[in-house]
Motif scaffolding. Structure first.
Motif, mmCIF file in Angstrom:
data_model
loop_
_atom_site.group_PDB
_atom_site.id
_atom_site.type_symbol
_atom_site.label_atom_id
_atom_site.label_comp_id
_atom_site.label_asym_id
_atom_site.label_seq_id
_atom_site.Cartn_x
_atom_site.Cartn_y
_atom_site.Cartn_z
ATOM 1 N N ARG A 75 0.852 -1.182 0.000
ATOM 2 C CA ARG A 75 0.000 0.000 0.000
ATOM 3 C C ARG A 75 0.895 1.241 0.000
ATOM 4 N N THR A 76 0.360 2.351 -0.530
ATOM 5 C CA THR A 76 1.133 3.605 -0.599
ATOM 6 C C THR A 76 0.208 4.753 -0.143
ATOM 7 N N PRO A 77 0.709 5.987 -0.098
ATOM 8 C CA PRO A 77 -0.156 7.109 0.310
ATOM 9 C C PRO A 77 -1.364 7.328 -0.611
ATOM 10 N N ILE A 78 -1.368 6.750 -1.832
ATOM 11 C CA ILE A 78 -2.543 6.982 -2.687
ATOM 12 C C ILE A 78 -3.493 5.788 -2.705
ATOM 13 N N THR A 79 -3.107 4.685 -2.043
ATOM 14 C CA THR A 79 -3.948 3.480 -2.101
ATOM 15 C C THR A 79 -5.378 3.763 -1.611
ATOM 16 N N GLU A 80 -5.437 4.511 -0.521
ATOM 17 C CA GLU A 80 -6.738 4.835 0.108
ATOM 18 C C GLU A 80 -7.689 5.477 -0.907
ATOM 19 N N SER A 81 -7.159 6.423 -1.691
ATOM 20 C CA SER A 81 -8.032 7.201 -2.592
ATOM 21 C C SER A 81 -8.183 6.533 -3.960
ATOM 22 N N ALA A 82 -7.367 5.526 -4.254
ATOM 23 C CA ALA A 82 -7.474 4.857 -5.572
ATOM 24 C C ALA A 82 -8.820 4.154 -5.695
ATOM 25 N N ASP A 83 -9.335 4.059 -6.924
ATOM 26 C CA ASP A 83 -10.610 3.347 -7.137
ATOM 27 C C ASP A 83 -10.395 1.835 -7.088
ATOM 28 N N LEU A 84 -9.176 1.408 -7.434
ATOM 29 C CA LEU A 84 -8.884 -0.035 -7.455
ATOM 30 C C LEU A 84 -7.412 -0.227 -7.080
ATOM 31 N N PHE A 85 -7.157 -1.164 -6.169
ATOM 32 C CA PHE A 85 -5.771 -1.467 -5.776
ATOM 33 C C PHE A 85 -5.514 -2.935 -6.088
ATOM 34 N N LEU A 86 -4.623 -3.202 -7.042
ATOM 35 C CA LEU A 86 -4.280 -4.586 -7.407
ATOM 36 C C LEU A 86 -2.917 -4.863 -6.784
ATOM 37 N N GLN A 87 -2.927 -5.698 -5.723
ATOM 38 C CA GLN A 87 -1.680 -5.909 -4.979
ATOM 39 C C GLN A 87 -0.907 -7.088 -5.560
ATOM 40 N N GLY A 88 0.352 -6.833 -5.893
ATOM 41 C CA GLY A 88 1.173 -7.916 -6.445
ATOM 42 C C GLY A 88 2.246 -7.359 -7.361
ATOM 43 N N LYS A 89 2.905 -8.269 -8.078
ATOM 44 C CA LYS A 89 4.013 -7.867 -8.945
ATOM 45 C C LYS A 89 3.499 -7.298 -10.266
ATOM 46 N N SER A 90 4.023 -6.149 -10.647
ATOM 47 C CA SER A 90 3.552 -5.534 -11.894
ATOM 48 C C SER A 90 3.883 -6.423 -13.094
ATOM 49 N N GLY A 91 4.971 -7.174 -13.009
ATOM 50 C CA GLY A 91 5.367 -8.065 -14.109
ATOM 51 C C GLY A 91 4.394 -9.205 -14.313
ATOM 52 N N GLU A 92 3.530 -9.452 -13.318
ATOM 53 C CA GLU A 92 2.482 -10.497 -13.453
ATOM 54 C C GLU A 92 1.113 -9.863 -13.710
ATOM 55 N N ILE A 93 0.829 -8.813 -12.954
ATOM 56 C CA ILE A 93 -0.511 -8.203 -13.046
ATOM 57 C C ILE A 93 -0.737 -7.518 -14.392
ATOM 58 N N LEU A 94 0.256 -6.774 -14.881
ATOM 59 C CA LEU A 94 0.049 -6.027 -16.137
ATOM 60 C C LEU A 94 -0.247 -6.950 -17.330
ATOM 61 N N PRO A 95 0.536 -8.042 -17.527
ATOM 62 C CA PRO A 95 0.184 -8.935 -18.645
ATOM 63 C C PRO A 95 -1.194 -9.573 -18.484
ATOM 64 N N ALA A 96 -1.559 -9.923 -17.224
ATOM 65 C CA ALA A 96 -2.879 -10.536 -16.990
ATOM 66 C C ALA A 96 -3.979 -9.518 -17.293
ATOM 67 N N LEU A 97 -3.769 -8.283 -16.862
ATOM 68 C CA LEU A 97 -4.776 -7.222 -17.098
ATOM 69 C C LEU A 97 -4.924 -6.963 -18.596
ATOM 70 N N LEU A 98 -3.796 -6.923 -19.301
ATOM 71 C CA LEU A 98 -3.821 -6.685 -20.752
ATOM 72 C C LEU A 98 -4.609 -7.799 -21.437
#
Ligand code: BV8
Length: 256
Positions: free
Chosen positions: A220-243
């Protein structure tokens, strides 16, 4: 990681139907390629904090030390390849009519992964600038044959063409990033601790102009609270799955 990122339908619909999107990346996107992050456990260098080394005061105080740090980082980065997260972000260009990739990273890995015209807020580690004339040129010498390197035209000392702490960002670059944030319908914030300004304010600017903010981070970071969606995990895994999920939902992508 399968393609099942638990995204509420309403939000997923917005992510898929959007025409204009933008992303802000930080050191976390390059972490899986082996580039040390700034504030992670190995965020120090010879017991100095980046904020001390990446500053004009630090440079003028000891240009050799600061250049040793950059020479070391250049040697690390020169051996490194983009990871699946970089490649996925390069493909986001085909998914959205208007897509802007904004990065705080200076490692050049987004361009190496095929991202078209990334907005490099803090400059690029392969560019150097003459302290006297201000001329910027590419320099990919690893290791540097001379530290500190000198300008081939006037023999003055060169500095990295990078924005240091306490220095203003290039106004045109910042304007381009601000416009992309304001115009975006979806603003992704990936792999950044969101503490460095003014980059950290882009997500709020996007959200105030109607965008949904999607944060991808290990923690989590200072913007997590205000984000509409927080996907926790490795960007190298989440980004290809999201794409993959977006392309599947769309039934096509322009990259062919
Ligand atoms: C400026 C180049 C005008 C150096 C860098 C308010 C307004 C304006 C300025 C300020 C302000 N408050 C304070 C300031 C001053 C300062 C600032 O923000 N200080 C901070 C520390 C509080 N800002 C400035 O000085 C800026 N200048 O605004 O000029 C001005 C001037 C003076 C006073 C007022 C106004 C210039 C900032 C640019 C500094 N240069 N880089 C270099 O690289 O050599 S910043 C440096 O930090 C890097 O660019 C880096 O990208 C950036 C941010 O760090 P992150 O990328 O977020 O990296 P970090 O390690 O912190 O986090 C990694 C994240 O990834 C973590 O969250 C981790 O959980 C996650 N992660 C890790 N692995 C993964 C992952 N996530 C997903 N997957 C993984 N696998």
């Amino acid at each position: 990681m399968g393609d099942i990122l638990n995204i509420p339908d309403k939000l997923f619909e917005k992510i898929v139907d959007a025409e204009r999107a933008a992303v802000l990346t930080g050191a976390g996107v390059s972490a899986e390629s082996g580039v040390p992050t700034f504030r992670g456990e190995n965020g120090l260098w010879r017991n100095r904090r980046p904020e001390e080394l990446a500053s004009m005061e630090g440079f003028l105080d000891d240009p050799r030390l600061v250049w040793d740090w950059y020479d070391w980082r250049r040697s690390v980065i020169s051996q490194i390849q983009p990871n699946p997260g970089h490649y996925a972000l390069a493909e986001f260009d085909c998914v959205y009519d208007q897509f802007t990739l904004i990065t705080q990273n200076v490692d050049g890995l987004h361009a190496l992964a095929g991202a078209r015209d990334p907005v490099e807020l803090h400059g690029n580690i392969w560019h150097v600038r003459c302290l006297k004339e201000g001329t910027v040129r590419e320099n990919r010498e690893v290791p540097l044959s001379r530290i500190p390197p000198l300008c081939p035209d006037c023999n003055s000392m060169l500095r990295p063409n990078i924005v240091w702490f306490g220095e203003e960002l290039d106004t045109d670059i910042l304007k381009r990033a601000g416009l992309a944030a304001k115009e975006s319908e979806v603003f992704f914030v990936v792999g950044t601790s969101s503490v460095v300004q003014p980059a950290a304010s882009l997500a709020g600017l996007a959200q105030r102009n109607g965008a949904i903010v999607v944060e991808i981070n290990l923690d989590r970071t200072p913007i997590t609270e205000s984000a509409d969606l927080f996907l926790q995990g490795k960007s190298g895994e989440i980004l290809p799955a999201l794409l993959r999920m977006i392309v599947q939902a769309r039934g096509y992508d322009d990259c062919g």
